[in-house]
Design an enzyme around this catalytic site. Sequence first.
Site, PDB file in Angstrom:
ATOM      1  N   GLU A   1      17.595  -9.282  -9.511  1.00 37.30           N
ATOM      2  CA  GLU A   1      16.655  -8.190  -9.732  1.00 37.30           C
ATOM      3  C   GLU A   1      15.201  -8.637  -9.567  1.00 37.30           C
ATOM      4  OE1 GLU A   1      18.942  -5.532 -13.033  1.00 37.30           O
ATOM      5  OE2 GLU A   1      18.522  -7.602 -13.576  1.00 37.30           O
TER       6      GLU A   1
ATOM      7  N   ASP B   1      25.881   1.977 -12.373  1.00 37.49           N
ATOM      8  CA  ASP B   1      27.287   2.327 -12.563  1.00 37.49           C
ATOM      9  C   ASP B   1      27.373   3.460 -13.575  1.00 37.49           C
ATOM     10  OD1 ASP B   1      28.002   1.048 -15.422  1.00 37.49           O
ATOM     11  OD2 ASP B   1      26.701  -0.350 -14.342  1.00 37.49           O
TER      12      ASP B   1
END
Length: 231
Positions: free
Chosen positions: A12, A198
């Site tokens: 990230e 998700d």
Amino acid sequence: MKIAIIVPMDVEAEYYKNNFHSDKKEMFGSTVFEHFSINNNDVYLGLSGIGKVQAAMNLASLLTAVKIDCIFMTGSAGSMDKDVHKEDVILVDEFAYHDAHNANAGDYVEGQIPGQPARFKLESAQRNDFIKYLNENSIDYRRGLVVTGDSFISSEETKKQIKANFPDALGVEMEGAAFAQVAYQFNVPLIAMRAISDNADDDSGEVFDVFVKRVGAKAAKLISNYLEKMN
């Protein structure tokens, strides 16, 4: 300004590392922070690590050593709302711990740590400026509650249990409330963004690795563009 940008995982942080030159590296807590400049702002980029203790330890170590003016926290989250989808961006209004159950220990509500606010509300002039930037640039985002716990949520049953306690939650992750608690204690403004990787259900383990890098880059690009344009 001195600005901290903290993300849970190295994938990230790749966008920042690929687009900005690091002047030096310093160790705070258990993580290395890269120090570089964006638009005359001193920026400290570091990894929180995964989970509440790592996040709190590394942020507190930085804030003890450096007078940080504003913290940006980005990363991924699982969706807790049927209208929040993969790659959607949540600008967090408030954090709570979904795994803190202290209602029987006194006058506390679900998610509250004794001696701490029931929810950590992220309100500051710096955050208002960032919201103005998002709106002026027609950037799509959601606002609301994100809940934090030390487990990766990957079952529909667990998701329903959390949702029963926090029906207004938009997302679930593993570091945010710990960040917010430390920022609250140090009185440093926190701007938190979570991008959905998700659905926090039975398929989460399969899709997380696919989406986490993509949504991490999306959030990083937003913040980097903002810092390059801010006055």
